[in-house]
Scaffold this active site. Structure first.
Site, PDB file in Angstrom:
ATOM      1  N   GLY A 142      -1.826  -2.132   2.872  1.00 21.06           N
ATOM      2  CA  GLY A 142      -2.383  -1.462   1.705  1.00 21.06           C
ATOM      3  C   GLY A 142      -1.311  -1.439   0.659  1.00 21.06           C
ATOM      4  O   GLY A 142      -0.157  -1.731   0.951  1.00 21.06           O
ATOM      5  N   CYS A 143      -1.672  -1.090  -0.545  1.00 22.00           N
ATOM      6  CA  CYS A 143      -0.696  -1.024  -1.607  1.00 22.00           C
ATOM      7  C   CYS A 143       0.201   0.182  -1.399  1.00 22.00           C
ATOM      8  O   CYS A 143       1.374   0.181  -1.705  1.00 22.00           O
ATOM      9  CB  CYS A 143      -1.416  -0.903  -2.931  1.00 22.00           C
ATOM     10  SG  CYS A 143      -0.905  -2.110  -4.104  1.00 22.00           S
ATOM     11  N   GLN A 144      -0.394   1.258  -0.885  1.00 19.29           N
ATOM     12  CA  GLN A 144       0.311   2.536  -0.775  1.00 19.29           C
ATOM     13  C   GLN A 144       0.914   2.709   0.616  1.00 19.29           C
ATOM     14  O   GLN A 144       2.088   2.956   0.764  1.00 19.29           O
ATOM     15  CB  GLN A 144      -0.675   3.683  -1.023  1.00 19.29           C
ATOM     16  CG  GLN A 144      -1.242   3.687  -2.420  1.00 19.29           C
ATOM     17  CD  GLN A 144      -0.475   4.600  -3.341  1.00 19.29           C
ATOM     18  OE1 GLN A 144       0.542   5.167  -2.982  1.00 19.29           O
ATOM     19  NE2 GLN A 144      -0.951   4.749  -4.557  1.00 19.29           N
TER      20      GLN A 144
END
Ligand SMILES: Cc1ncc(COP(=O)(O)O)c(C=O)c1O
Lengths: 136, 412
Positions: free
Chosen positions: A50-52
Site C-alpha cells: 500500500g502507499c501508507q
C-alpha cells in the site's frame, strides 16, 4: 460458527465502546495479539504494497477450509487484519469468496478499507477472496 | 465584490472568523486542520463568489454578445488582472489560467519541451514533488534529453555548489520548487535563477507552496515561469496559474488545440490566437478563475510581513514543543523554512499515528507526500506532516502535542 455469526459477535464486542479512542485501543490490542505470520512467508511474493502501510498475506487450504495468516508494518492495519482473519479463517472457500464483511461498516472501521487509504487492506481482502476462489 | 480594507498587523481570532470550516466538528471534536500543505481552507468571500457566480452570473466567456457573457468575461479577465497585480507580472496576458500546478508544469514540459533537443539538459532538485519530476522524465524520454538532480543535505537544503557545477551551455531549463511540501525548506530561487540565466537556461519555479506563506514578485525573482495551484492559496480546486515571460511564451508552440486558442481555422491552415488565449483551449474553469481572483483580493488585504512573523512564531513554538517529546524525529531542518513540520514517532508507523490523531479531530497528512525520492533519501516510508496556515493557533499546537502524547502512550 458461520461468518455472519462471527461478524455479529464482533459487532457486539465493539458495542461497549462509546468513544473512538477506546475502540482503537481494542484494535491495537488485537493487532499486538495477532499470531505472527511464519517468517518464511514474509517475502516479496506475499507482500501487498500500500502507499501508507504494507501487508503480508499467506493463504492455504486445509481440508475443506481456508487458513490465513498475515502481518503488517502498521499496528492498526494489523488489528483490522486480526478481525478479518477471525471472520474468514476456517471457512469454506465458497463462503470466503462471497463474504460481504458488512460488520466493518457497523463498527465504523470501513474507512480503513477505502482505496484512498492505500494501506493495503483493500488489496488484501481481494487477495483473500482470490485465493479462496482458486482453492474452491 | 466590495473592496476589502487592508488590515494592520495580524489578528488570528479575526481571521478565523473568515473561514467557516474552522468552526466545524469532526467525530464530535473541534476540527484542528493541520493539512494546509495539501490544500488550504476557503474564506467566506471565496465561497460567496462561487455561489454568486452560479446563482446570478453564469455564462460562457469570450464568445457571447449577450449581457451575461460579457459580464462573466469581465469578471474572469478582472480576476486575471488581480492575479497579475498580486504577483507583479508585467502584463495580465502573461498570467495563464490552468488546472493547477501539475497542469502548468505539464504545459511547459510539452510546449517549451518542443524546443528541447537530444542531449539538452534539464535540472530539477532532490526535493521535488512528483508533479515536478515526472513531466521532465517524460520529456527527456521523448526528446533524448538528460535529467539532472541537484542533491540535498540531511537538513533538507540544496547543494548550491553542486548546482553551479551542473549548469552549462547544454542546460535548457531548471525547474525547482520554491518551498518544499515535504520538508518546508525555502529554496534561494532568486540566486538560482540568476545562475541559470548566466548560462542561458530558463527557470521554472514550482510555487505550489509559496503564496500560502509568503508574497511573490515574479519580476523581482526574474523567473521565466512560475506555477501554482488555486486551492493552496485559499481559492478553489481545479484552477491554477502559469506565469511566463512574454518572449518565452511567444516562442512556444500551443499545448492543446481547441476553441478560444485560435484566430482562424480552415482545413488547410489554422492560425493561433495571442497570449493568453493561445494556451487556453476550450471553456476554462470560469468560476474557478473568478473565485481565485477573489482569493487574491482577500490575500491582498493582509499585511504579509505580519503574517510571516506570526507563522514563524507558530513554527518555532510547535517545533520547540515537539522537541520536548523524546520519541519525535524531525525531517527537514533547513535554516530557512516555512510552517511545515515533517516528523516521525520513533518505533511507530505514521499510518497508526495519523489514524489516531484523526480520531482526536486533528487532520495531519501521513505518507510520502508525493515526494518519494525525499523519503528514499532518508530511507523512511513516509512522515507525519503538520502544515500550518496563518489561521492556525498556538492552542491548536497544544492540542496536537497533547494528542500526540496520548497516541504515543496508546501505541507503546
Ligand atoms: C511543491 C508542489 N508541487 C506541485 C504540487 C501539485 O499541485 P496540484 O496537485 O495542485 O497540481 C504540489 C501539491 O501538493 C506541491 O506541494
Amino acid at each position: 460458527m458461520s461468518i455472519k455469526e462471527k461478524e455479529e459477535e464482533i459487532v457486539d464486542e465493539f458495542a461497549i465502546y462509546s468513544d473512538w479512542m477506546e475502540k482503537y485501543e481494542y484494535i491495537i490490542e488485537l493487532g499486538k495479539d495477532l499470531p505472527l505470520i511464519d517468517e518464511k512467508y514474509k517475502v516479496e511474493e506475499k507482500l501487498i504494497k500500500g502507499c501508507q502501510s504494507q501487508v503480508w498475506l499467506h493463504a492455504e487450504k486445509e481440508g475443506d477450509v481456508m487458513k490465513f495468516t498475515a502481518d503488517s508494518d502498521a499496528i492498526i492495519t494489523k488489528g483490522i487484519i486480526a478481525l478479518l482473519i477471525r471472520v474468514l479463517n476456517n471457512e469454506s472457500p465458497a463462503d470466503v469468496a462471497k463474504a460481504d464483511l458488512a460488520f466493518l461498516q457497523e463498527i465504523g472501521l470501513q474507512e480503513h478499507l477505502s482505496p484512498t487509504r492505500a494501506n493495503g487492506l483493500v488489496s488484501m481482502v481481494k487477495k483473500m477472496k482470490m485465493e479462496a476462489i482458486q482453492n474452491a | 465584490m466590495e473592496k476589502l480594507a487592508v488590515q494592520k498587523g495580524f489578528n488570528v481570532e479575526e481571521v478565523r472568523k473568515d473561514f467557516p470550516i474552522l468552526h466545524t466538528k469532526v467525530y464530535d471534536r473541534n476540527l484542528i486542520y493541520l493539512d494546509n500543505g495539501a490544500t488550504a481552507q476557503k474564506p467566506q468571500v471565496v465561497i460567496d463568489a462561487i455561489d454568486t457566480f452560479y446563482a446570478k452570473e453564469n455564462a460562457n466567456i469570450h464568445r457571447g454578445v449577450h449581457f451575461l457573457s460579457q459580464h462573466s468575461t469581465g469578471l474572469y479577465e478582472e480576476a486575471r488582472n488581480t492575479i497579475q497585480r498580486y504577483i507583479n507580472a508585467e502584463n495580465s496576458y502573461q498570467v495563464l489560467f490552468t488546472k493547477g500546478t501539475t497542469d502548468s508544469i505539464n504545459l511547459v514540459a510539452f510546449s517549451f519541451g518542443e524546443l528541447v533537443k537530444e542531449g539538452d539538459e534539464i535540472i530539477i532538485s532532490a526535493m521535488e514533488h512528483h508533479s515536478n519530476i515526472v513531466p521532465w522524465q517524460m520529456l527527456c524520454e521523448r526528446k533524448g534529453a538528460v535529467l539532472k538532480v541537484i542533491p540535498m543535505s540531511t537538513k533538507g537544503e540544496l547543494d548550491l555548489d553542486a548546482y553551479q557545477n551542473m549548469l552549462n551551455e547544454k542546460t535548457k531549463l531548471v525547474s525547482v520548487t520554491h518551498i518544499s511540501n515535504a520538508l518546508g525548506t525555502v529554496n534561494p530561487v532568486k540566486e538560482m535563477i540568476a545562475q541559470a540565466h548566466a548560462v542561458g537556461a530558463k527557470f521554472l519555479v514550482d510555487g505550489a507552496q509559496s503564496m500560502q506563506h509568503t508574497t511573490v514578485d515574479v519580476q523581482d525573482l526574474d523567473c521565466d515561469f512560475f506555477a501554482f495551484s488555486g486551492h493552496k492559496v485559499f481559492g478553489p480546486t481545479g484552477v491554477g496559474v502559469l506565469y511566463g515571460k512574454e518572449d518565452v511564451l511567444n516562442a512556444m508552440p500551443p499545448y492543446q488545440g481547441g476553441g478560444d486558442m485560435i484566430k482562424t481555422v480552415t482545413f488547410e491552415k489554422t492560425t493561433y490566437n495571442e497570449l493568453p488565449h493561445k494556451f487556453e483551449a476550450g471553456t476554462p474553469n470560469i468560476v474557478g478563475g473568478i473565485a481565485l481572483g477573489t482569493a487574491f483580493e482577500y490575500l491582498s488585504t493582509f499585511d504579509f510581513e505580519a503574517v510571516e512573523a506570526y507563522e514563524k512564531e507558530l513554527l518555532d513554538y510547535a517545533t520547540a514543543e515537539l522537541k520536548k517529546i523524546p520519541e519525535i524525529e524531525f525531517y527537514g531542518e533547513a535554516e530557512n523554512k516555512v510552517s511545515v513540520i515533517s516528523f516521525l514517532v520513533k518505533g511507530q508507523h505514521p499510518y497508526d499515528v495519523g489514524s489516531l490523531l484523526d480520531k482526536l479531530g486533528i487532520a495531519v497528512r501521513t505518507g510520502h507526500h508525493c515526494a518519494q525520492p525525499v523519503m528514499d533519501f532518508y530511507s523512511i516510508p513516509g512522515t507525519i506532516r503538520a502544515s500550518f496556515a496563518f489561521y492556525n493557533t498556538k492552542e491548536e499546537v497544544d492540542i496536537l502535542i497533547t494528542g500526540l502524547k496520548r497516541v504515543i502512550t496508546m501505541l507503546s
